[in-house]
Design a protein around this motif. Sequence first.
Motif, PDB file in Angstrom:
ATOM      1  N   ASN A   1       0.819  -1.232   0.000  1.00 53.85           N
ATOM      2  CA  ASN A   1       0.000   0.000   0.000  1.00 53.85           C
ATOM      3  C   ASN A   1       0.840   1.264   0.000  1.00 53.85           C
ATOM      4  N   GLY A   2       1.915   1.264  -0.741  1.00 51.17           N
ATOM      5  CA  GLY A   2       2.732   2.482  -0.865  1.00 51.17           C
ATOM      6  C   GLY A   2       3.707   2.705   0.276  1.00 51.17           C
ATOM      7  N   LYS A   3       3.696   1.775   1.245  1.00 47.81           N
ATOM      8  CA  LYS A   3       4.593   1.982   2.404  1.00 47.81           C
ATOM      9  C   LYS A   3       6.018   1.560   2.062  1.00 47.81           C
ATOM     10  N   ALA A   4       6.977   2.474   2.298  1.00 54.41           N
ATOM     11  CA  ALA A   4       8.379   2.186   1.988  1.00 54.41           C
ATOM     12  C   ALA A   4       9.029   1.457   3.168  1.00 54.41           C
ATOM     13  N   PRO A   5      10.055   0.644   2.882  1.00 49.41           N
ATOM     14  CA  PRO A   5      10.832   0.066   3.981  1.00 49.41           C
ATOM     15  C   PRO A   5      11.448   1.192   4.825  1.00 49.41           C
ATOM     16  N   ILE A   6      11.598   0.931   6.116  1.00 49.71           N
ATOM     17  CA  ILE A   6      12.133   1.968   7.011  1.00 49.71           C
ATOM     18  C   ILE A   6      13.345   1.440   7.779  1.00 49.71           C
ATOM     19  N   LEU A   7      14.420   2.234   7.733  1.00 50.36           N
ATOM     20  CA  LEU A   7      15.603   1.978   8.569  1.00 50.36           C
ATOM     21  C   LEU A   7      15.597   2.994   9.705  1.00 50.36           C
ATOM     22  N   ALA A   8      15.614   2.516  10.938  1.00 44.45           N
ATOM     23  CA  ALA A   8      15.726   3.423  12.090  1.00 44.45           C
ATOM     24  C   ALA A   8      17.206   3.665  12.353  1.00 44.45           C
TER      25      ALA A   8
ATOM     26  N   GLU B   1      11.224  -0.638  21.668  1.00 45.73           N
ATOM     27  CA  GLU B   1      10.090  -0.029  20.942  1.00 45.73           C
ATOM     28  C   GLU B   1      10.237  -0.273  19.438  1.00 45.73           C
ATOM     29  N   LEU B   2      11.473  -0.083  18.948  1.00 49.67           N
ATOM     30  CA  LEU B   2      11.712  -0.265  17.503  1.00 49.67           C
ATOM     31  C   LEU B   2      11.579  -1.736  17.118  1.00 49.67           C
ATOM     32  N   ASN B   3      12.028  -2.631  17.988  1.00 51.10           N
ATOM     33  CA  ASN B   3      11.866  -4.068  17.723  1.00 51.10           C
ATOM     34  C   ASN B   3      10.391  -4.419  17.536  1.00 51.10           C
ATOM     35  N   ALA B   4       9.543  -3.756  18.338  1.00 52.38           N
ATOM     36  CA  ALA B   4       8.112  -4.088  18.330  1.00 52.38           C
ATOM     37  C   ALA B   4       7.345  -3.353  17.229  1.00 52.38           C
ATOM     38  N   ASN B   5       7.985  -2.398  16.571  1.00 51.13           N
ATOM     39  CA  ASN B   5       7.293  -1.577  15.575  1.00 51.13           C
ATOM     40  C   ASN B   5       7.327  -2.271  14.207  1.00 51.13           C
ATOM     41  N   PRO B   6       6.185  -2.744  13.713  1.00 50.74           N
ATOM     42  CA  PRO B   6       6.197  -3.493  12.449  1.00 50.74           C
ATOM     43  C   PRO B   6       6.578  -2.640  11.241  1.00 50.74           C
ATOM     44  N   ASP B   7       6.505  -1.296  11.385  1.00 51.90           N
ATOM     45  CA  ASP B   7       6.875  -0.423  10.259  1.00 51.90           C
ATOM     46  C   ASP B   7       8.385  -0.265  10.127  1.00 51.90           C
ATOM     47  N   CYS B   8       9.127  -0.664  11.163  1.00 49.66           N
ATOM     48  CA  CYS B   8      10.587  -0.498  11.141  1.00 49.66           C
ATOM     49  C   CYS B   8      11.220  -1.836  10.750  1.00 49.66           C
ATOM     50  N   HIS B   9      12.018  -1.832   9.671  1.00 47.02           N
ATOM     51  CA  HIS B   9      12.559  -3.096   9.159  1.00 47.02           C
ATOM     52  C   HIS B   9      14.006  -3.335   9.553  1.00 47.02           C
ATOM     53  N   GLY B  10      14.725  -2.242   9.833  1.00 50.68           N
ATOM     54  CA  GLY B  10      16.120  -2.388  10.225  1.00 50.68           C
ATOM     55  C   GLY B  10      16.475  -1.353  11.278  1.00 50.68           C
ATOM     56  N   ILE B  11      17.450  -1.697  12.135  1.00 52.12           N
ATOM     57  CA  ILE B  11      17.866  -0.774  13.194  1.00 52.12           C
ATOM     58  C   ILE B  11      19.375  -0.588  13.097  1.00 52.12           C
ATOM     59  N   LEU B  12      19.782   0.674  12.982  1.00 52.85           N
ATOM     60  CA  LEU B  12      21.207   1.002  13.001  1.00 52.85           C
ATOM     61  C   LEU B  12      21.486   1.787  14.282  1.00 52.85           C
ATOM     62  N   LEU B  13      22.320   1.244  15.156  1.00 50.14           N
ATOM     63  CA  LEU B  13      22.772   1.986  16.340  1.00 50.14           C
ATOM     64  C   LEU B  13      24.184   2.473  16.027  1.00 50.14           C
ATOM     65  N   GLN B  14      24.335   3.798  15.872  1.00 53.34           N
ATOM     66  CA  GLN B  14      25.636   4.321  15.443  1.00 53.34           C
ATOM     67  C   GLN B  14      26.678   4.148  16.555  1.00 53.34           C
ATOM     68  N   HIS B  15      27.800   3.514  16.187  1.00 50.37           N
ATOM     69  CA  HIS B  15      28.938   3.293  17.088  1.00 50.37           C
ATOM     70  C   HIS B  15      29.904   4.454  16.940  1.00 50.37           C
ATOM     71  N   PRO B  16      30.534   4.977  17.974  1.00 51.07           N
ATOM     72  CA  PRO B  16      30.403   4.562  19.368  1.00 51.07           C
ATOM     73  C   PRO B  16      29.305   5.347  20.104  1.00 51.07           C
ATOM     74  N   VAL B  17      28.756   4.740  21.166  1.00 50.34           N
ATOM     75  CA  VAL B  17      27.809   5.457  22.029  1.00 50.34           C
ATOM     76  C   VAL B  17      28.611   6.024  23.212  1.00 50.34           C
ATOM     77  N   PRO B  18      28.050   7.016  23.932  1.00 49.01           N
ATOM     78  CA  PRO B  18      28.790   7.582  25.071  1.00 49.01           C
ATOM     79  C   PRO B  18      29.218   6.503  26.087  1.00 49.01           C
ATOM     80  N   ALA B  19      30.325   6.790  26.779  1.00 49.21           N
ATOM     81  CA  ALA B  19      31.015   5.772  27.589  1.00 49.21           C
ATOM     82  C   ALA B  19      30.156   5.154  28.695  1.00 49.21           C
ATOM     83  N   GLN B  20      29.169   5.910  29.227  1.00 51.92           N
ATOM     84  CA  GLN B  20      28.378   5.358  30.351  1.00 51.92           C
ATOM     85  C   GLN B  20      27.395   4.273  29.880  1.00 51.92           C
TER      86      GLN B  20
END
Length: 284
Positions: A31-38, A86-105
Amino acid sequence: MTATILDGKTLAQQTEEELQSRVAALKAANNGKAPILATILVGDDPASATYVRMKQNACQRVGMESMAVEMPASTTTEELLARIEELNANPDCHGILLQHPVPAQIDERACFDAIALAKDVDGVTCLGFGRMAMGEDAYGSATPQGIMRILEHYKVPLAGRNAVVVGRSPILGKPMAMMLLNANATVTICHSRTANLPDIIGRADLVVGAVGRPEFIKGEWIRDGAVVVDAGYHPGRVGDIELASIADRAAAYTPVPGGVGPMTINTLMLQTVQAAEKASTNTA
Ligand code: NAP
């Protein structure tokens, strides 16, 4: 000898054209919905912000959408884990990118591993790494998977060849070594405690530089006729390997820029499209 240039930039552009039609087909079927990368960016490191923007732009070029998640530098592990859930549970989100590095804590490993396997399109989870290493279905870590795609495209022979990977980071050196092993290369992994690095590199048919230090690997260490892959990128348009001095002696090499970098982002796009195709088939 004139070395073959392993042109990642052109290969990435060609693949983008193919991805555009795969994304168009997915939109038509959904239905016109594009794949989504978070894309998750935590803190305000300018280099990380640039990398995330480049990935968002690549999404746009192939017709996908990106969902920008930006969190402050003070974010806790729990807060980041909650956002990933939340993103894992969101059916509209197909991929998750967590940018490395995250803050030290933040416990980065715990956050990477919280990403659902089906959405681990950047190949950062322990589960994905283990499955890839065992030859099971999983998305490979984007940089080494991009390198494998260039080597495959240029039909670089790997079976029985001596491959030396310099670097053993979780996102690059280690998965690179496993991928080359799975392709039947004889693999040596080097790191900061390795003795006689020049000698080991001198016996390599294929050298992968993933050290993070500008031109650390000297051209004179590399034997004539070797294939040279440089994953580094530093100010001054140089990588981790002294490429100028091997350009007329190597069998082939990845230029900097225009070699490994574009293939990393392209692999992230490719794997997000694959994840969206799997999700679309599962809900059809
Ligand atoms: P990293 O996490 O800093 O790892 C560097 C590795 O190099 C470590 O395993 C380290 O060994 C090893 N090393 C350090 N000094 C050494 C020495 N003197 N001799 C031998 N090995 C040594 O870096 P990374 O994230 O893997 O990145 C590596 C390079 O790839 C960087 O230049 C980075 O910019 C680049 N990169 C590019 C992309 C892309 O998209 N093109 C993506 C990611 C990374 P120890 O384990 O013993 O400390």
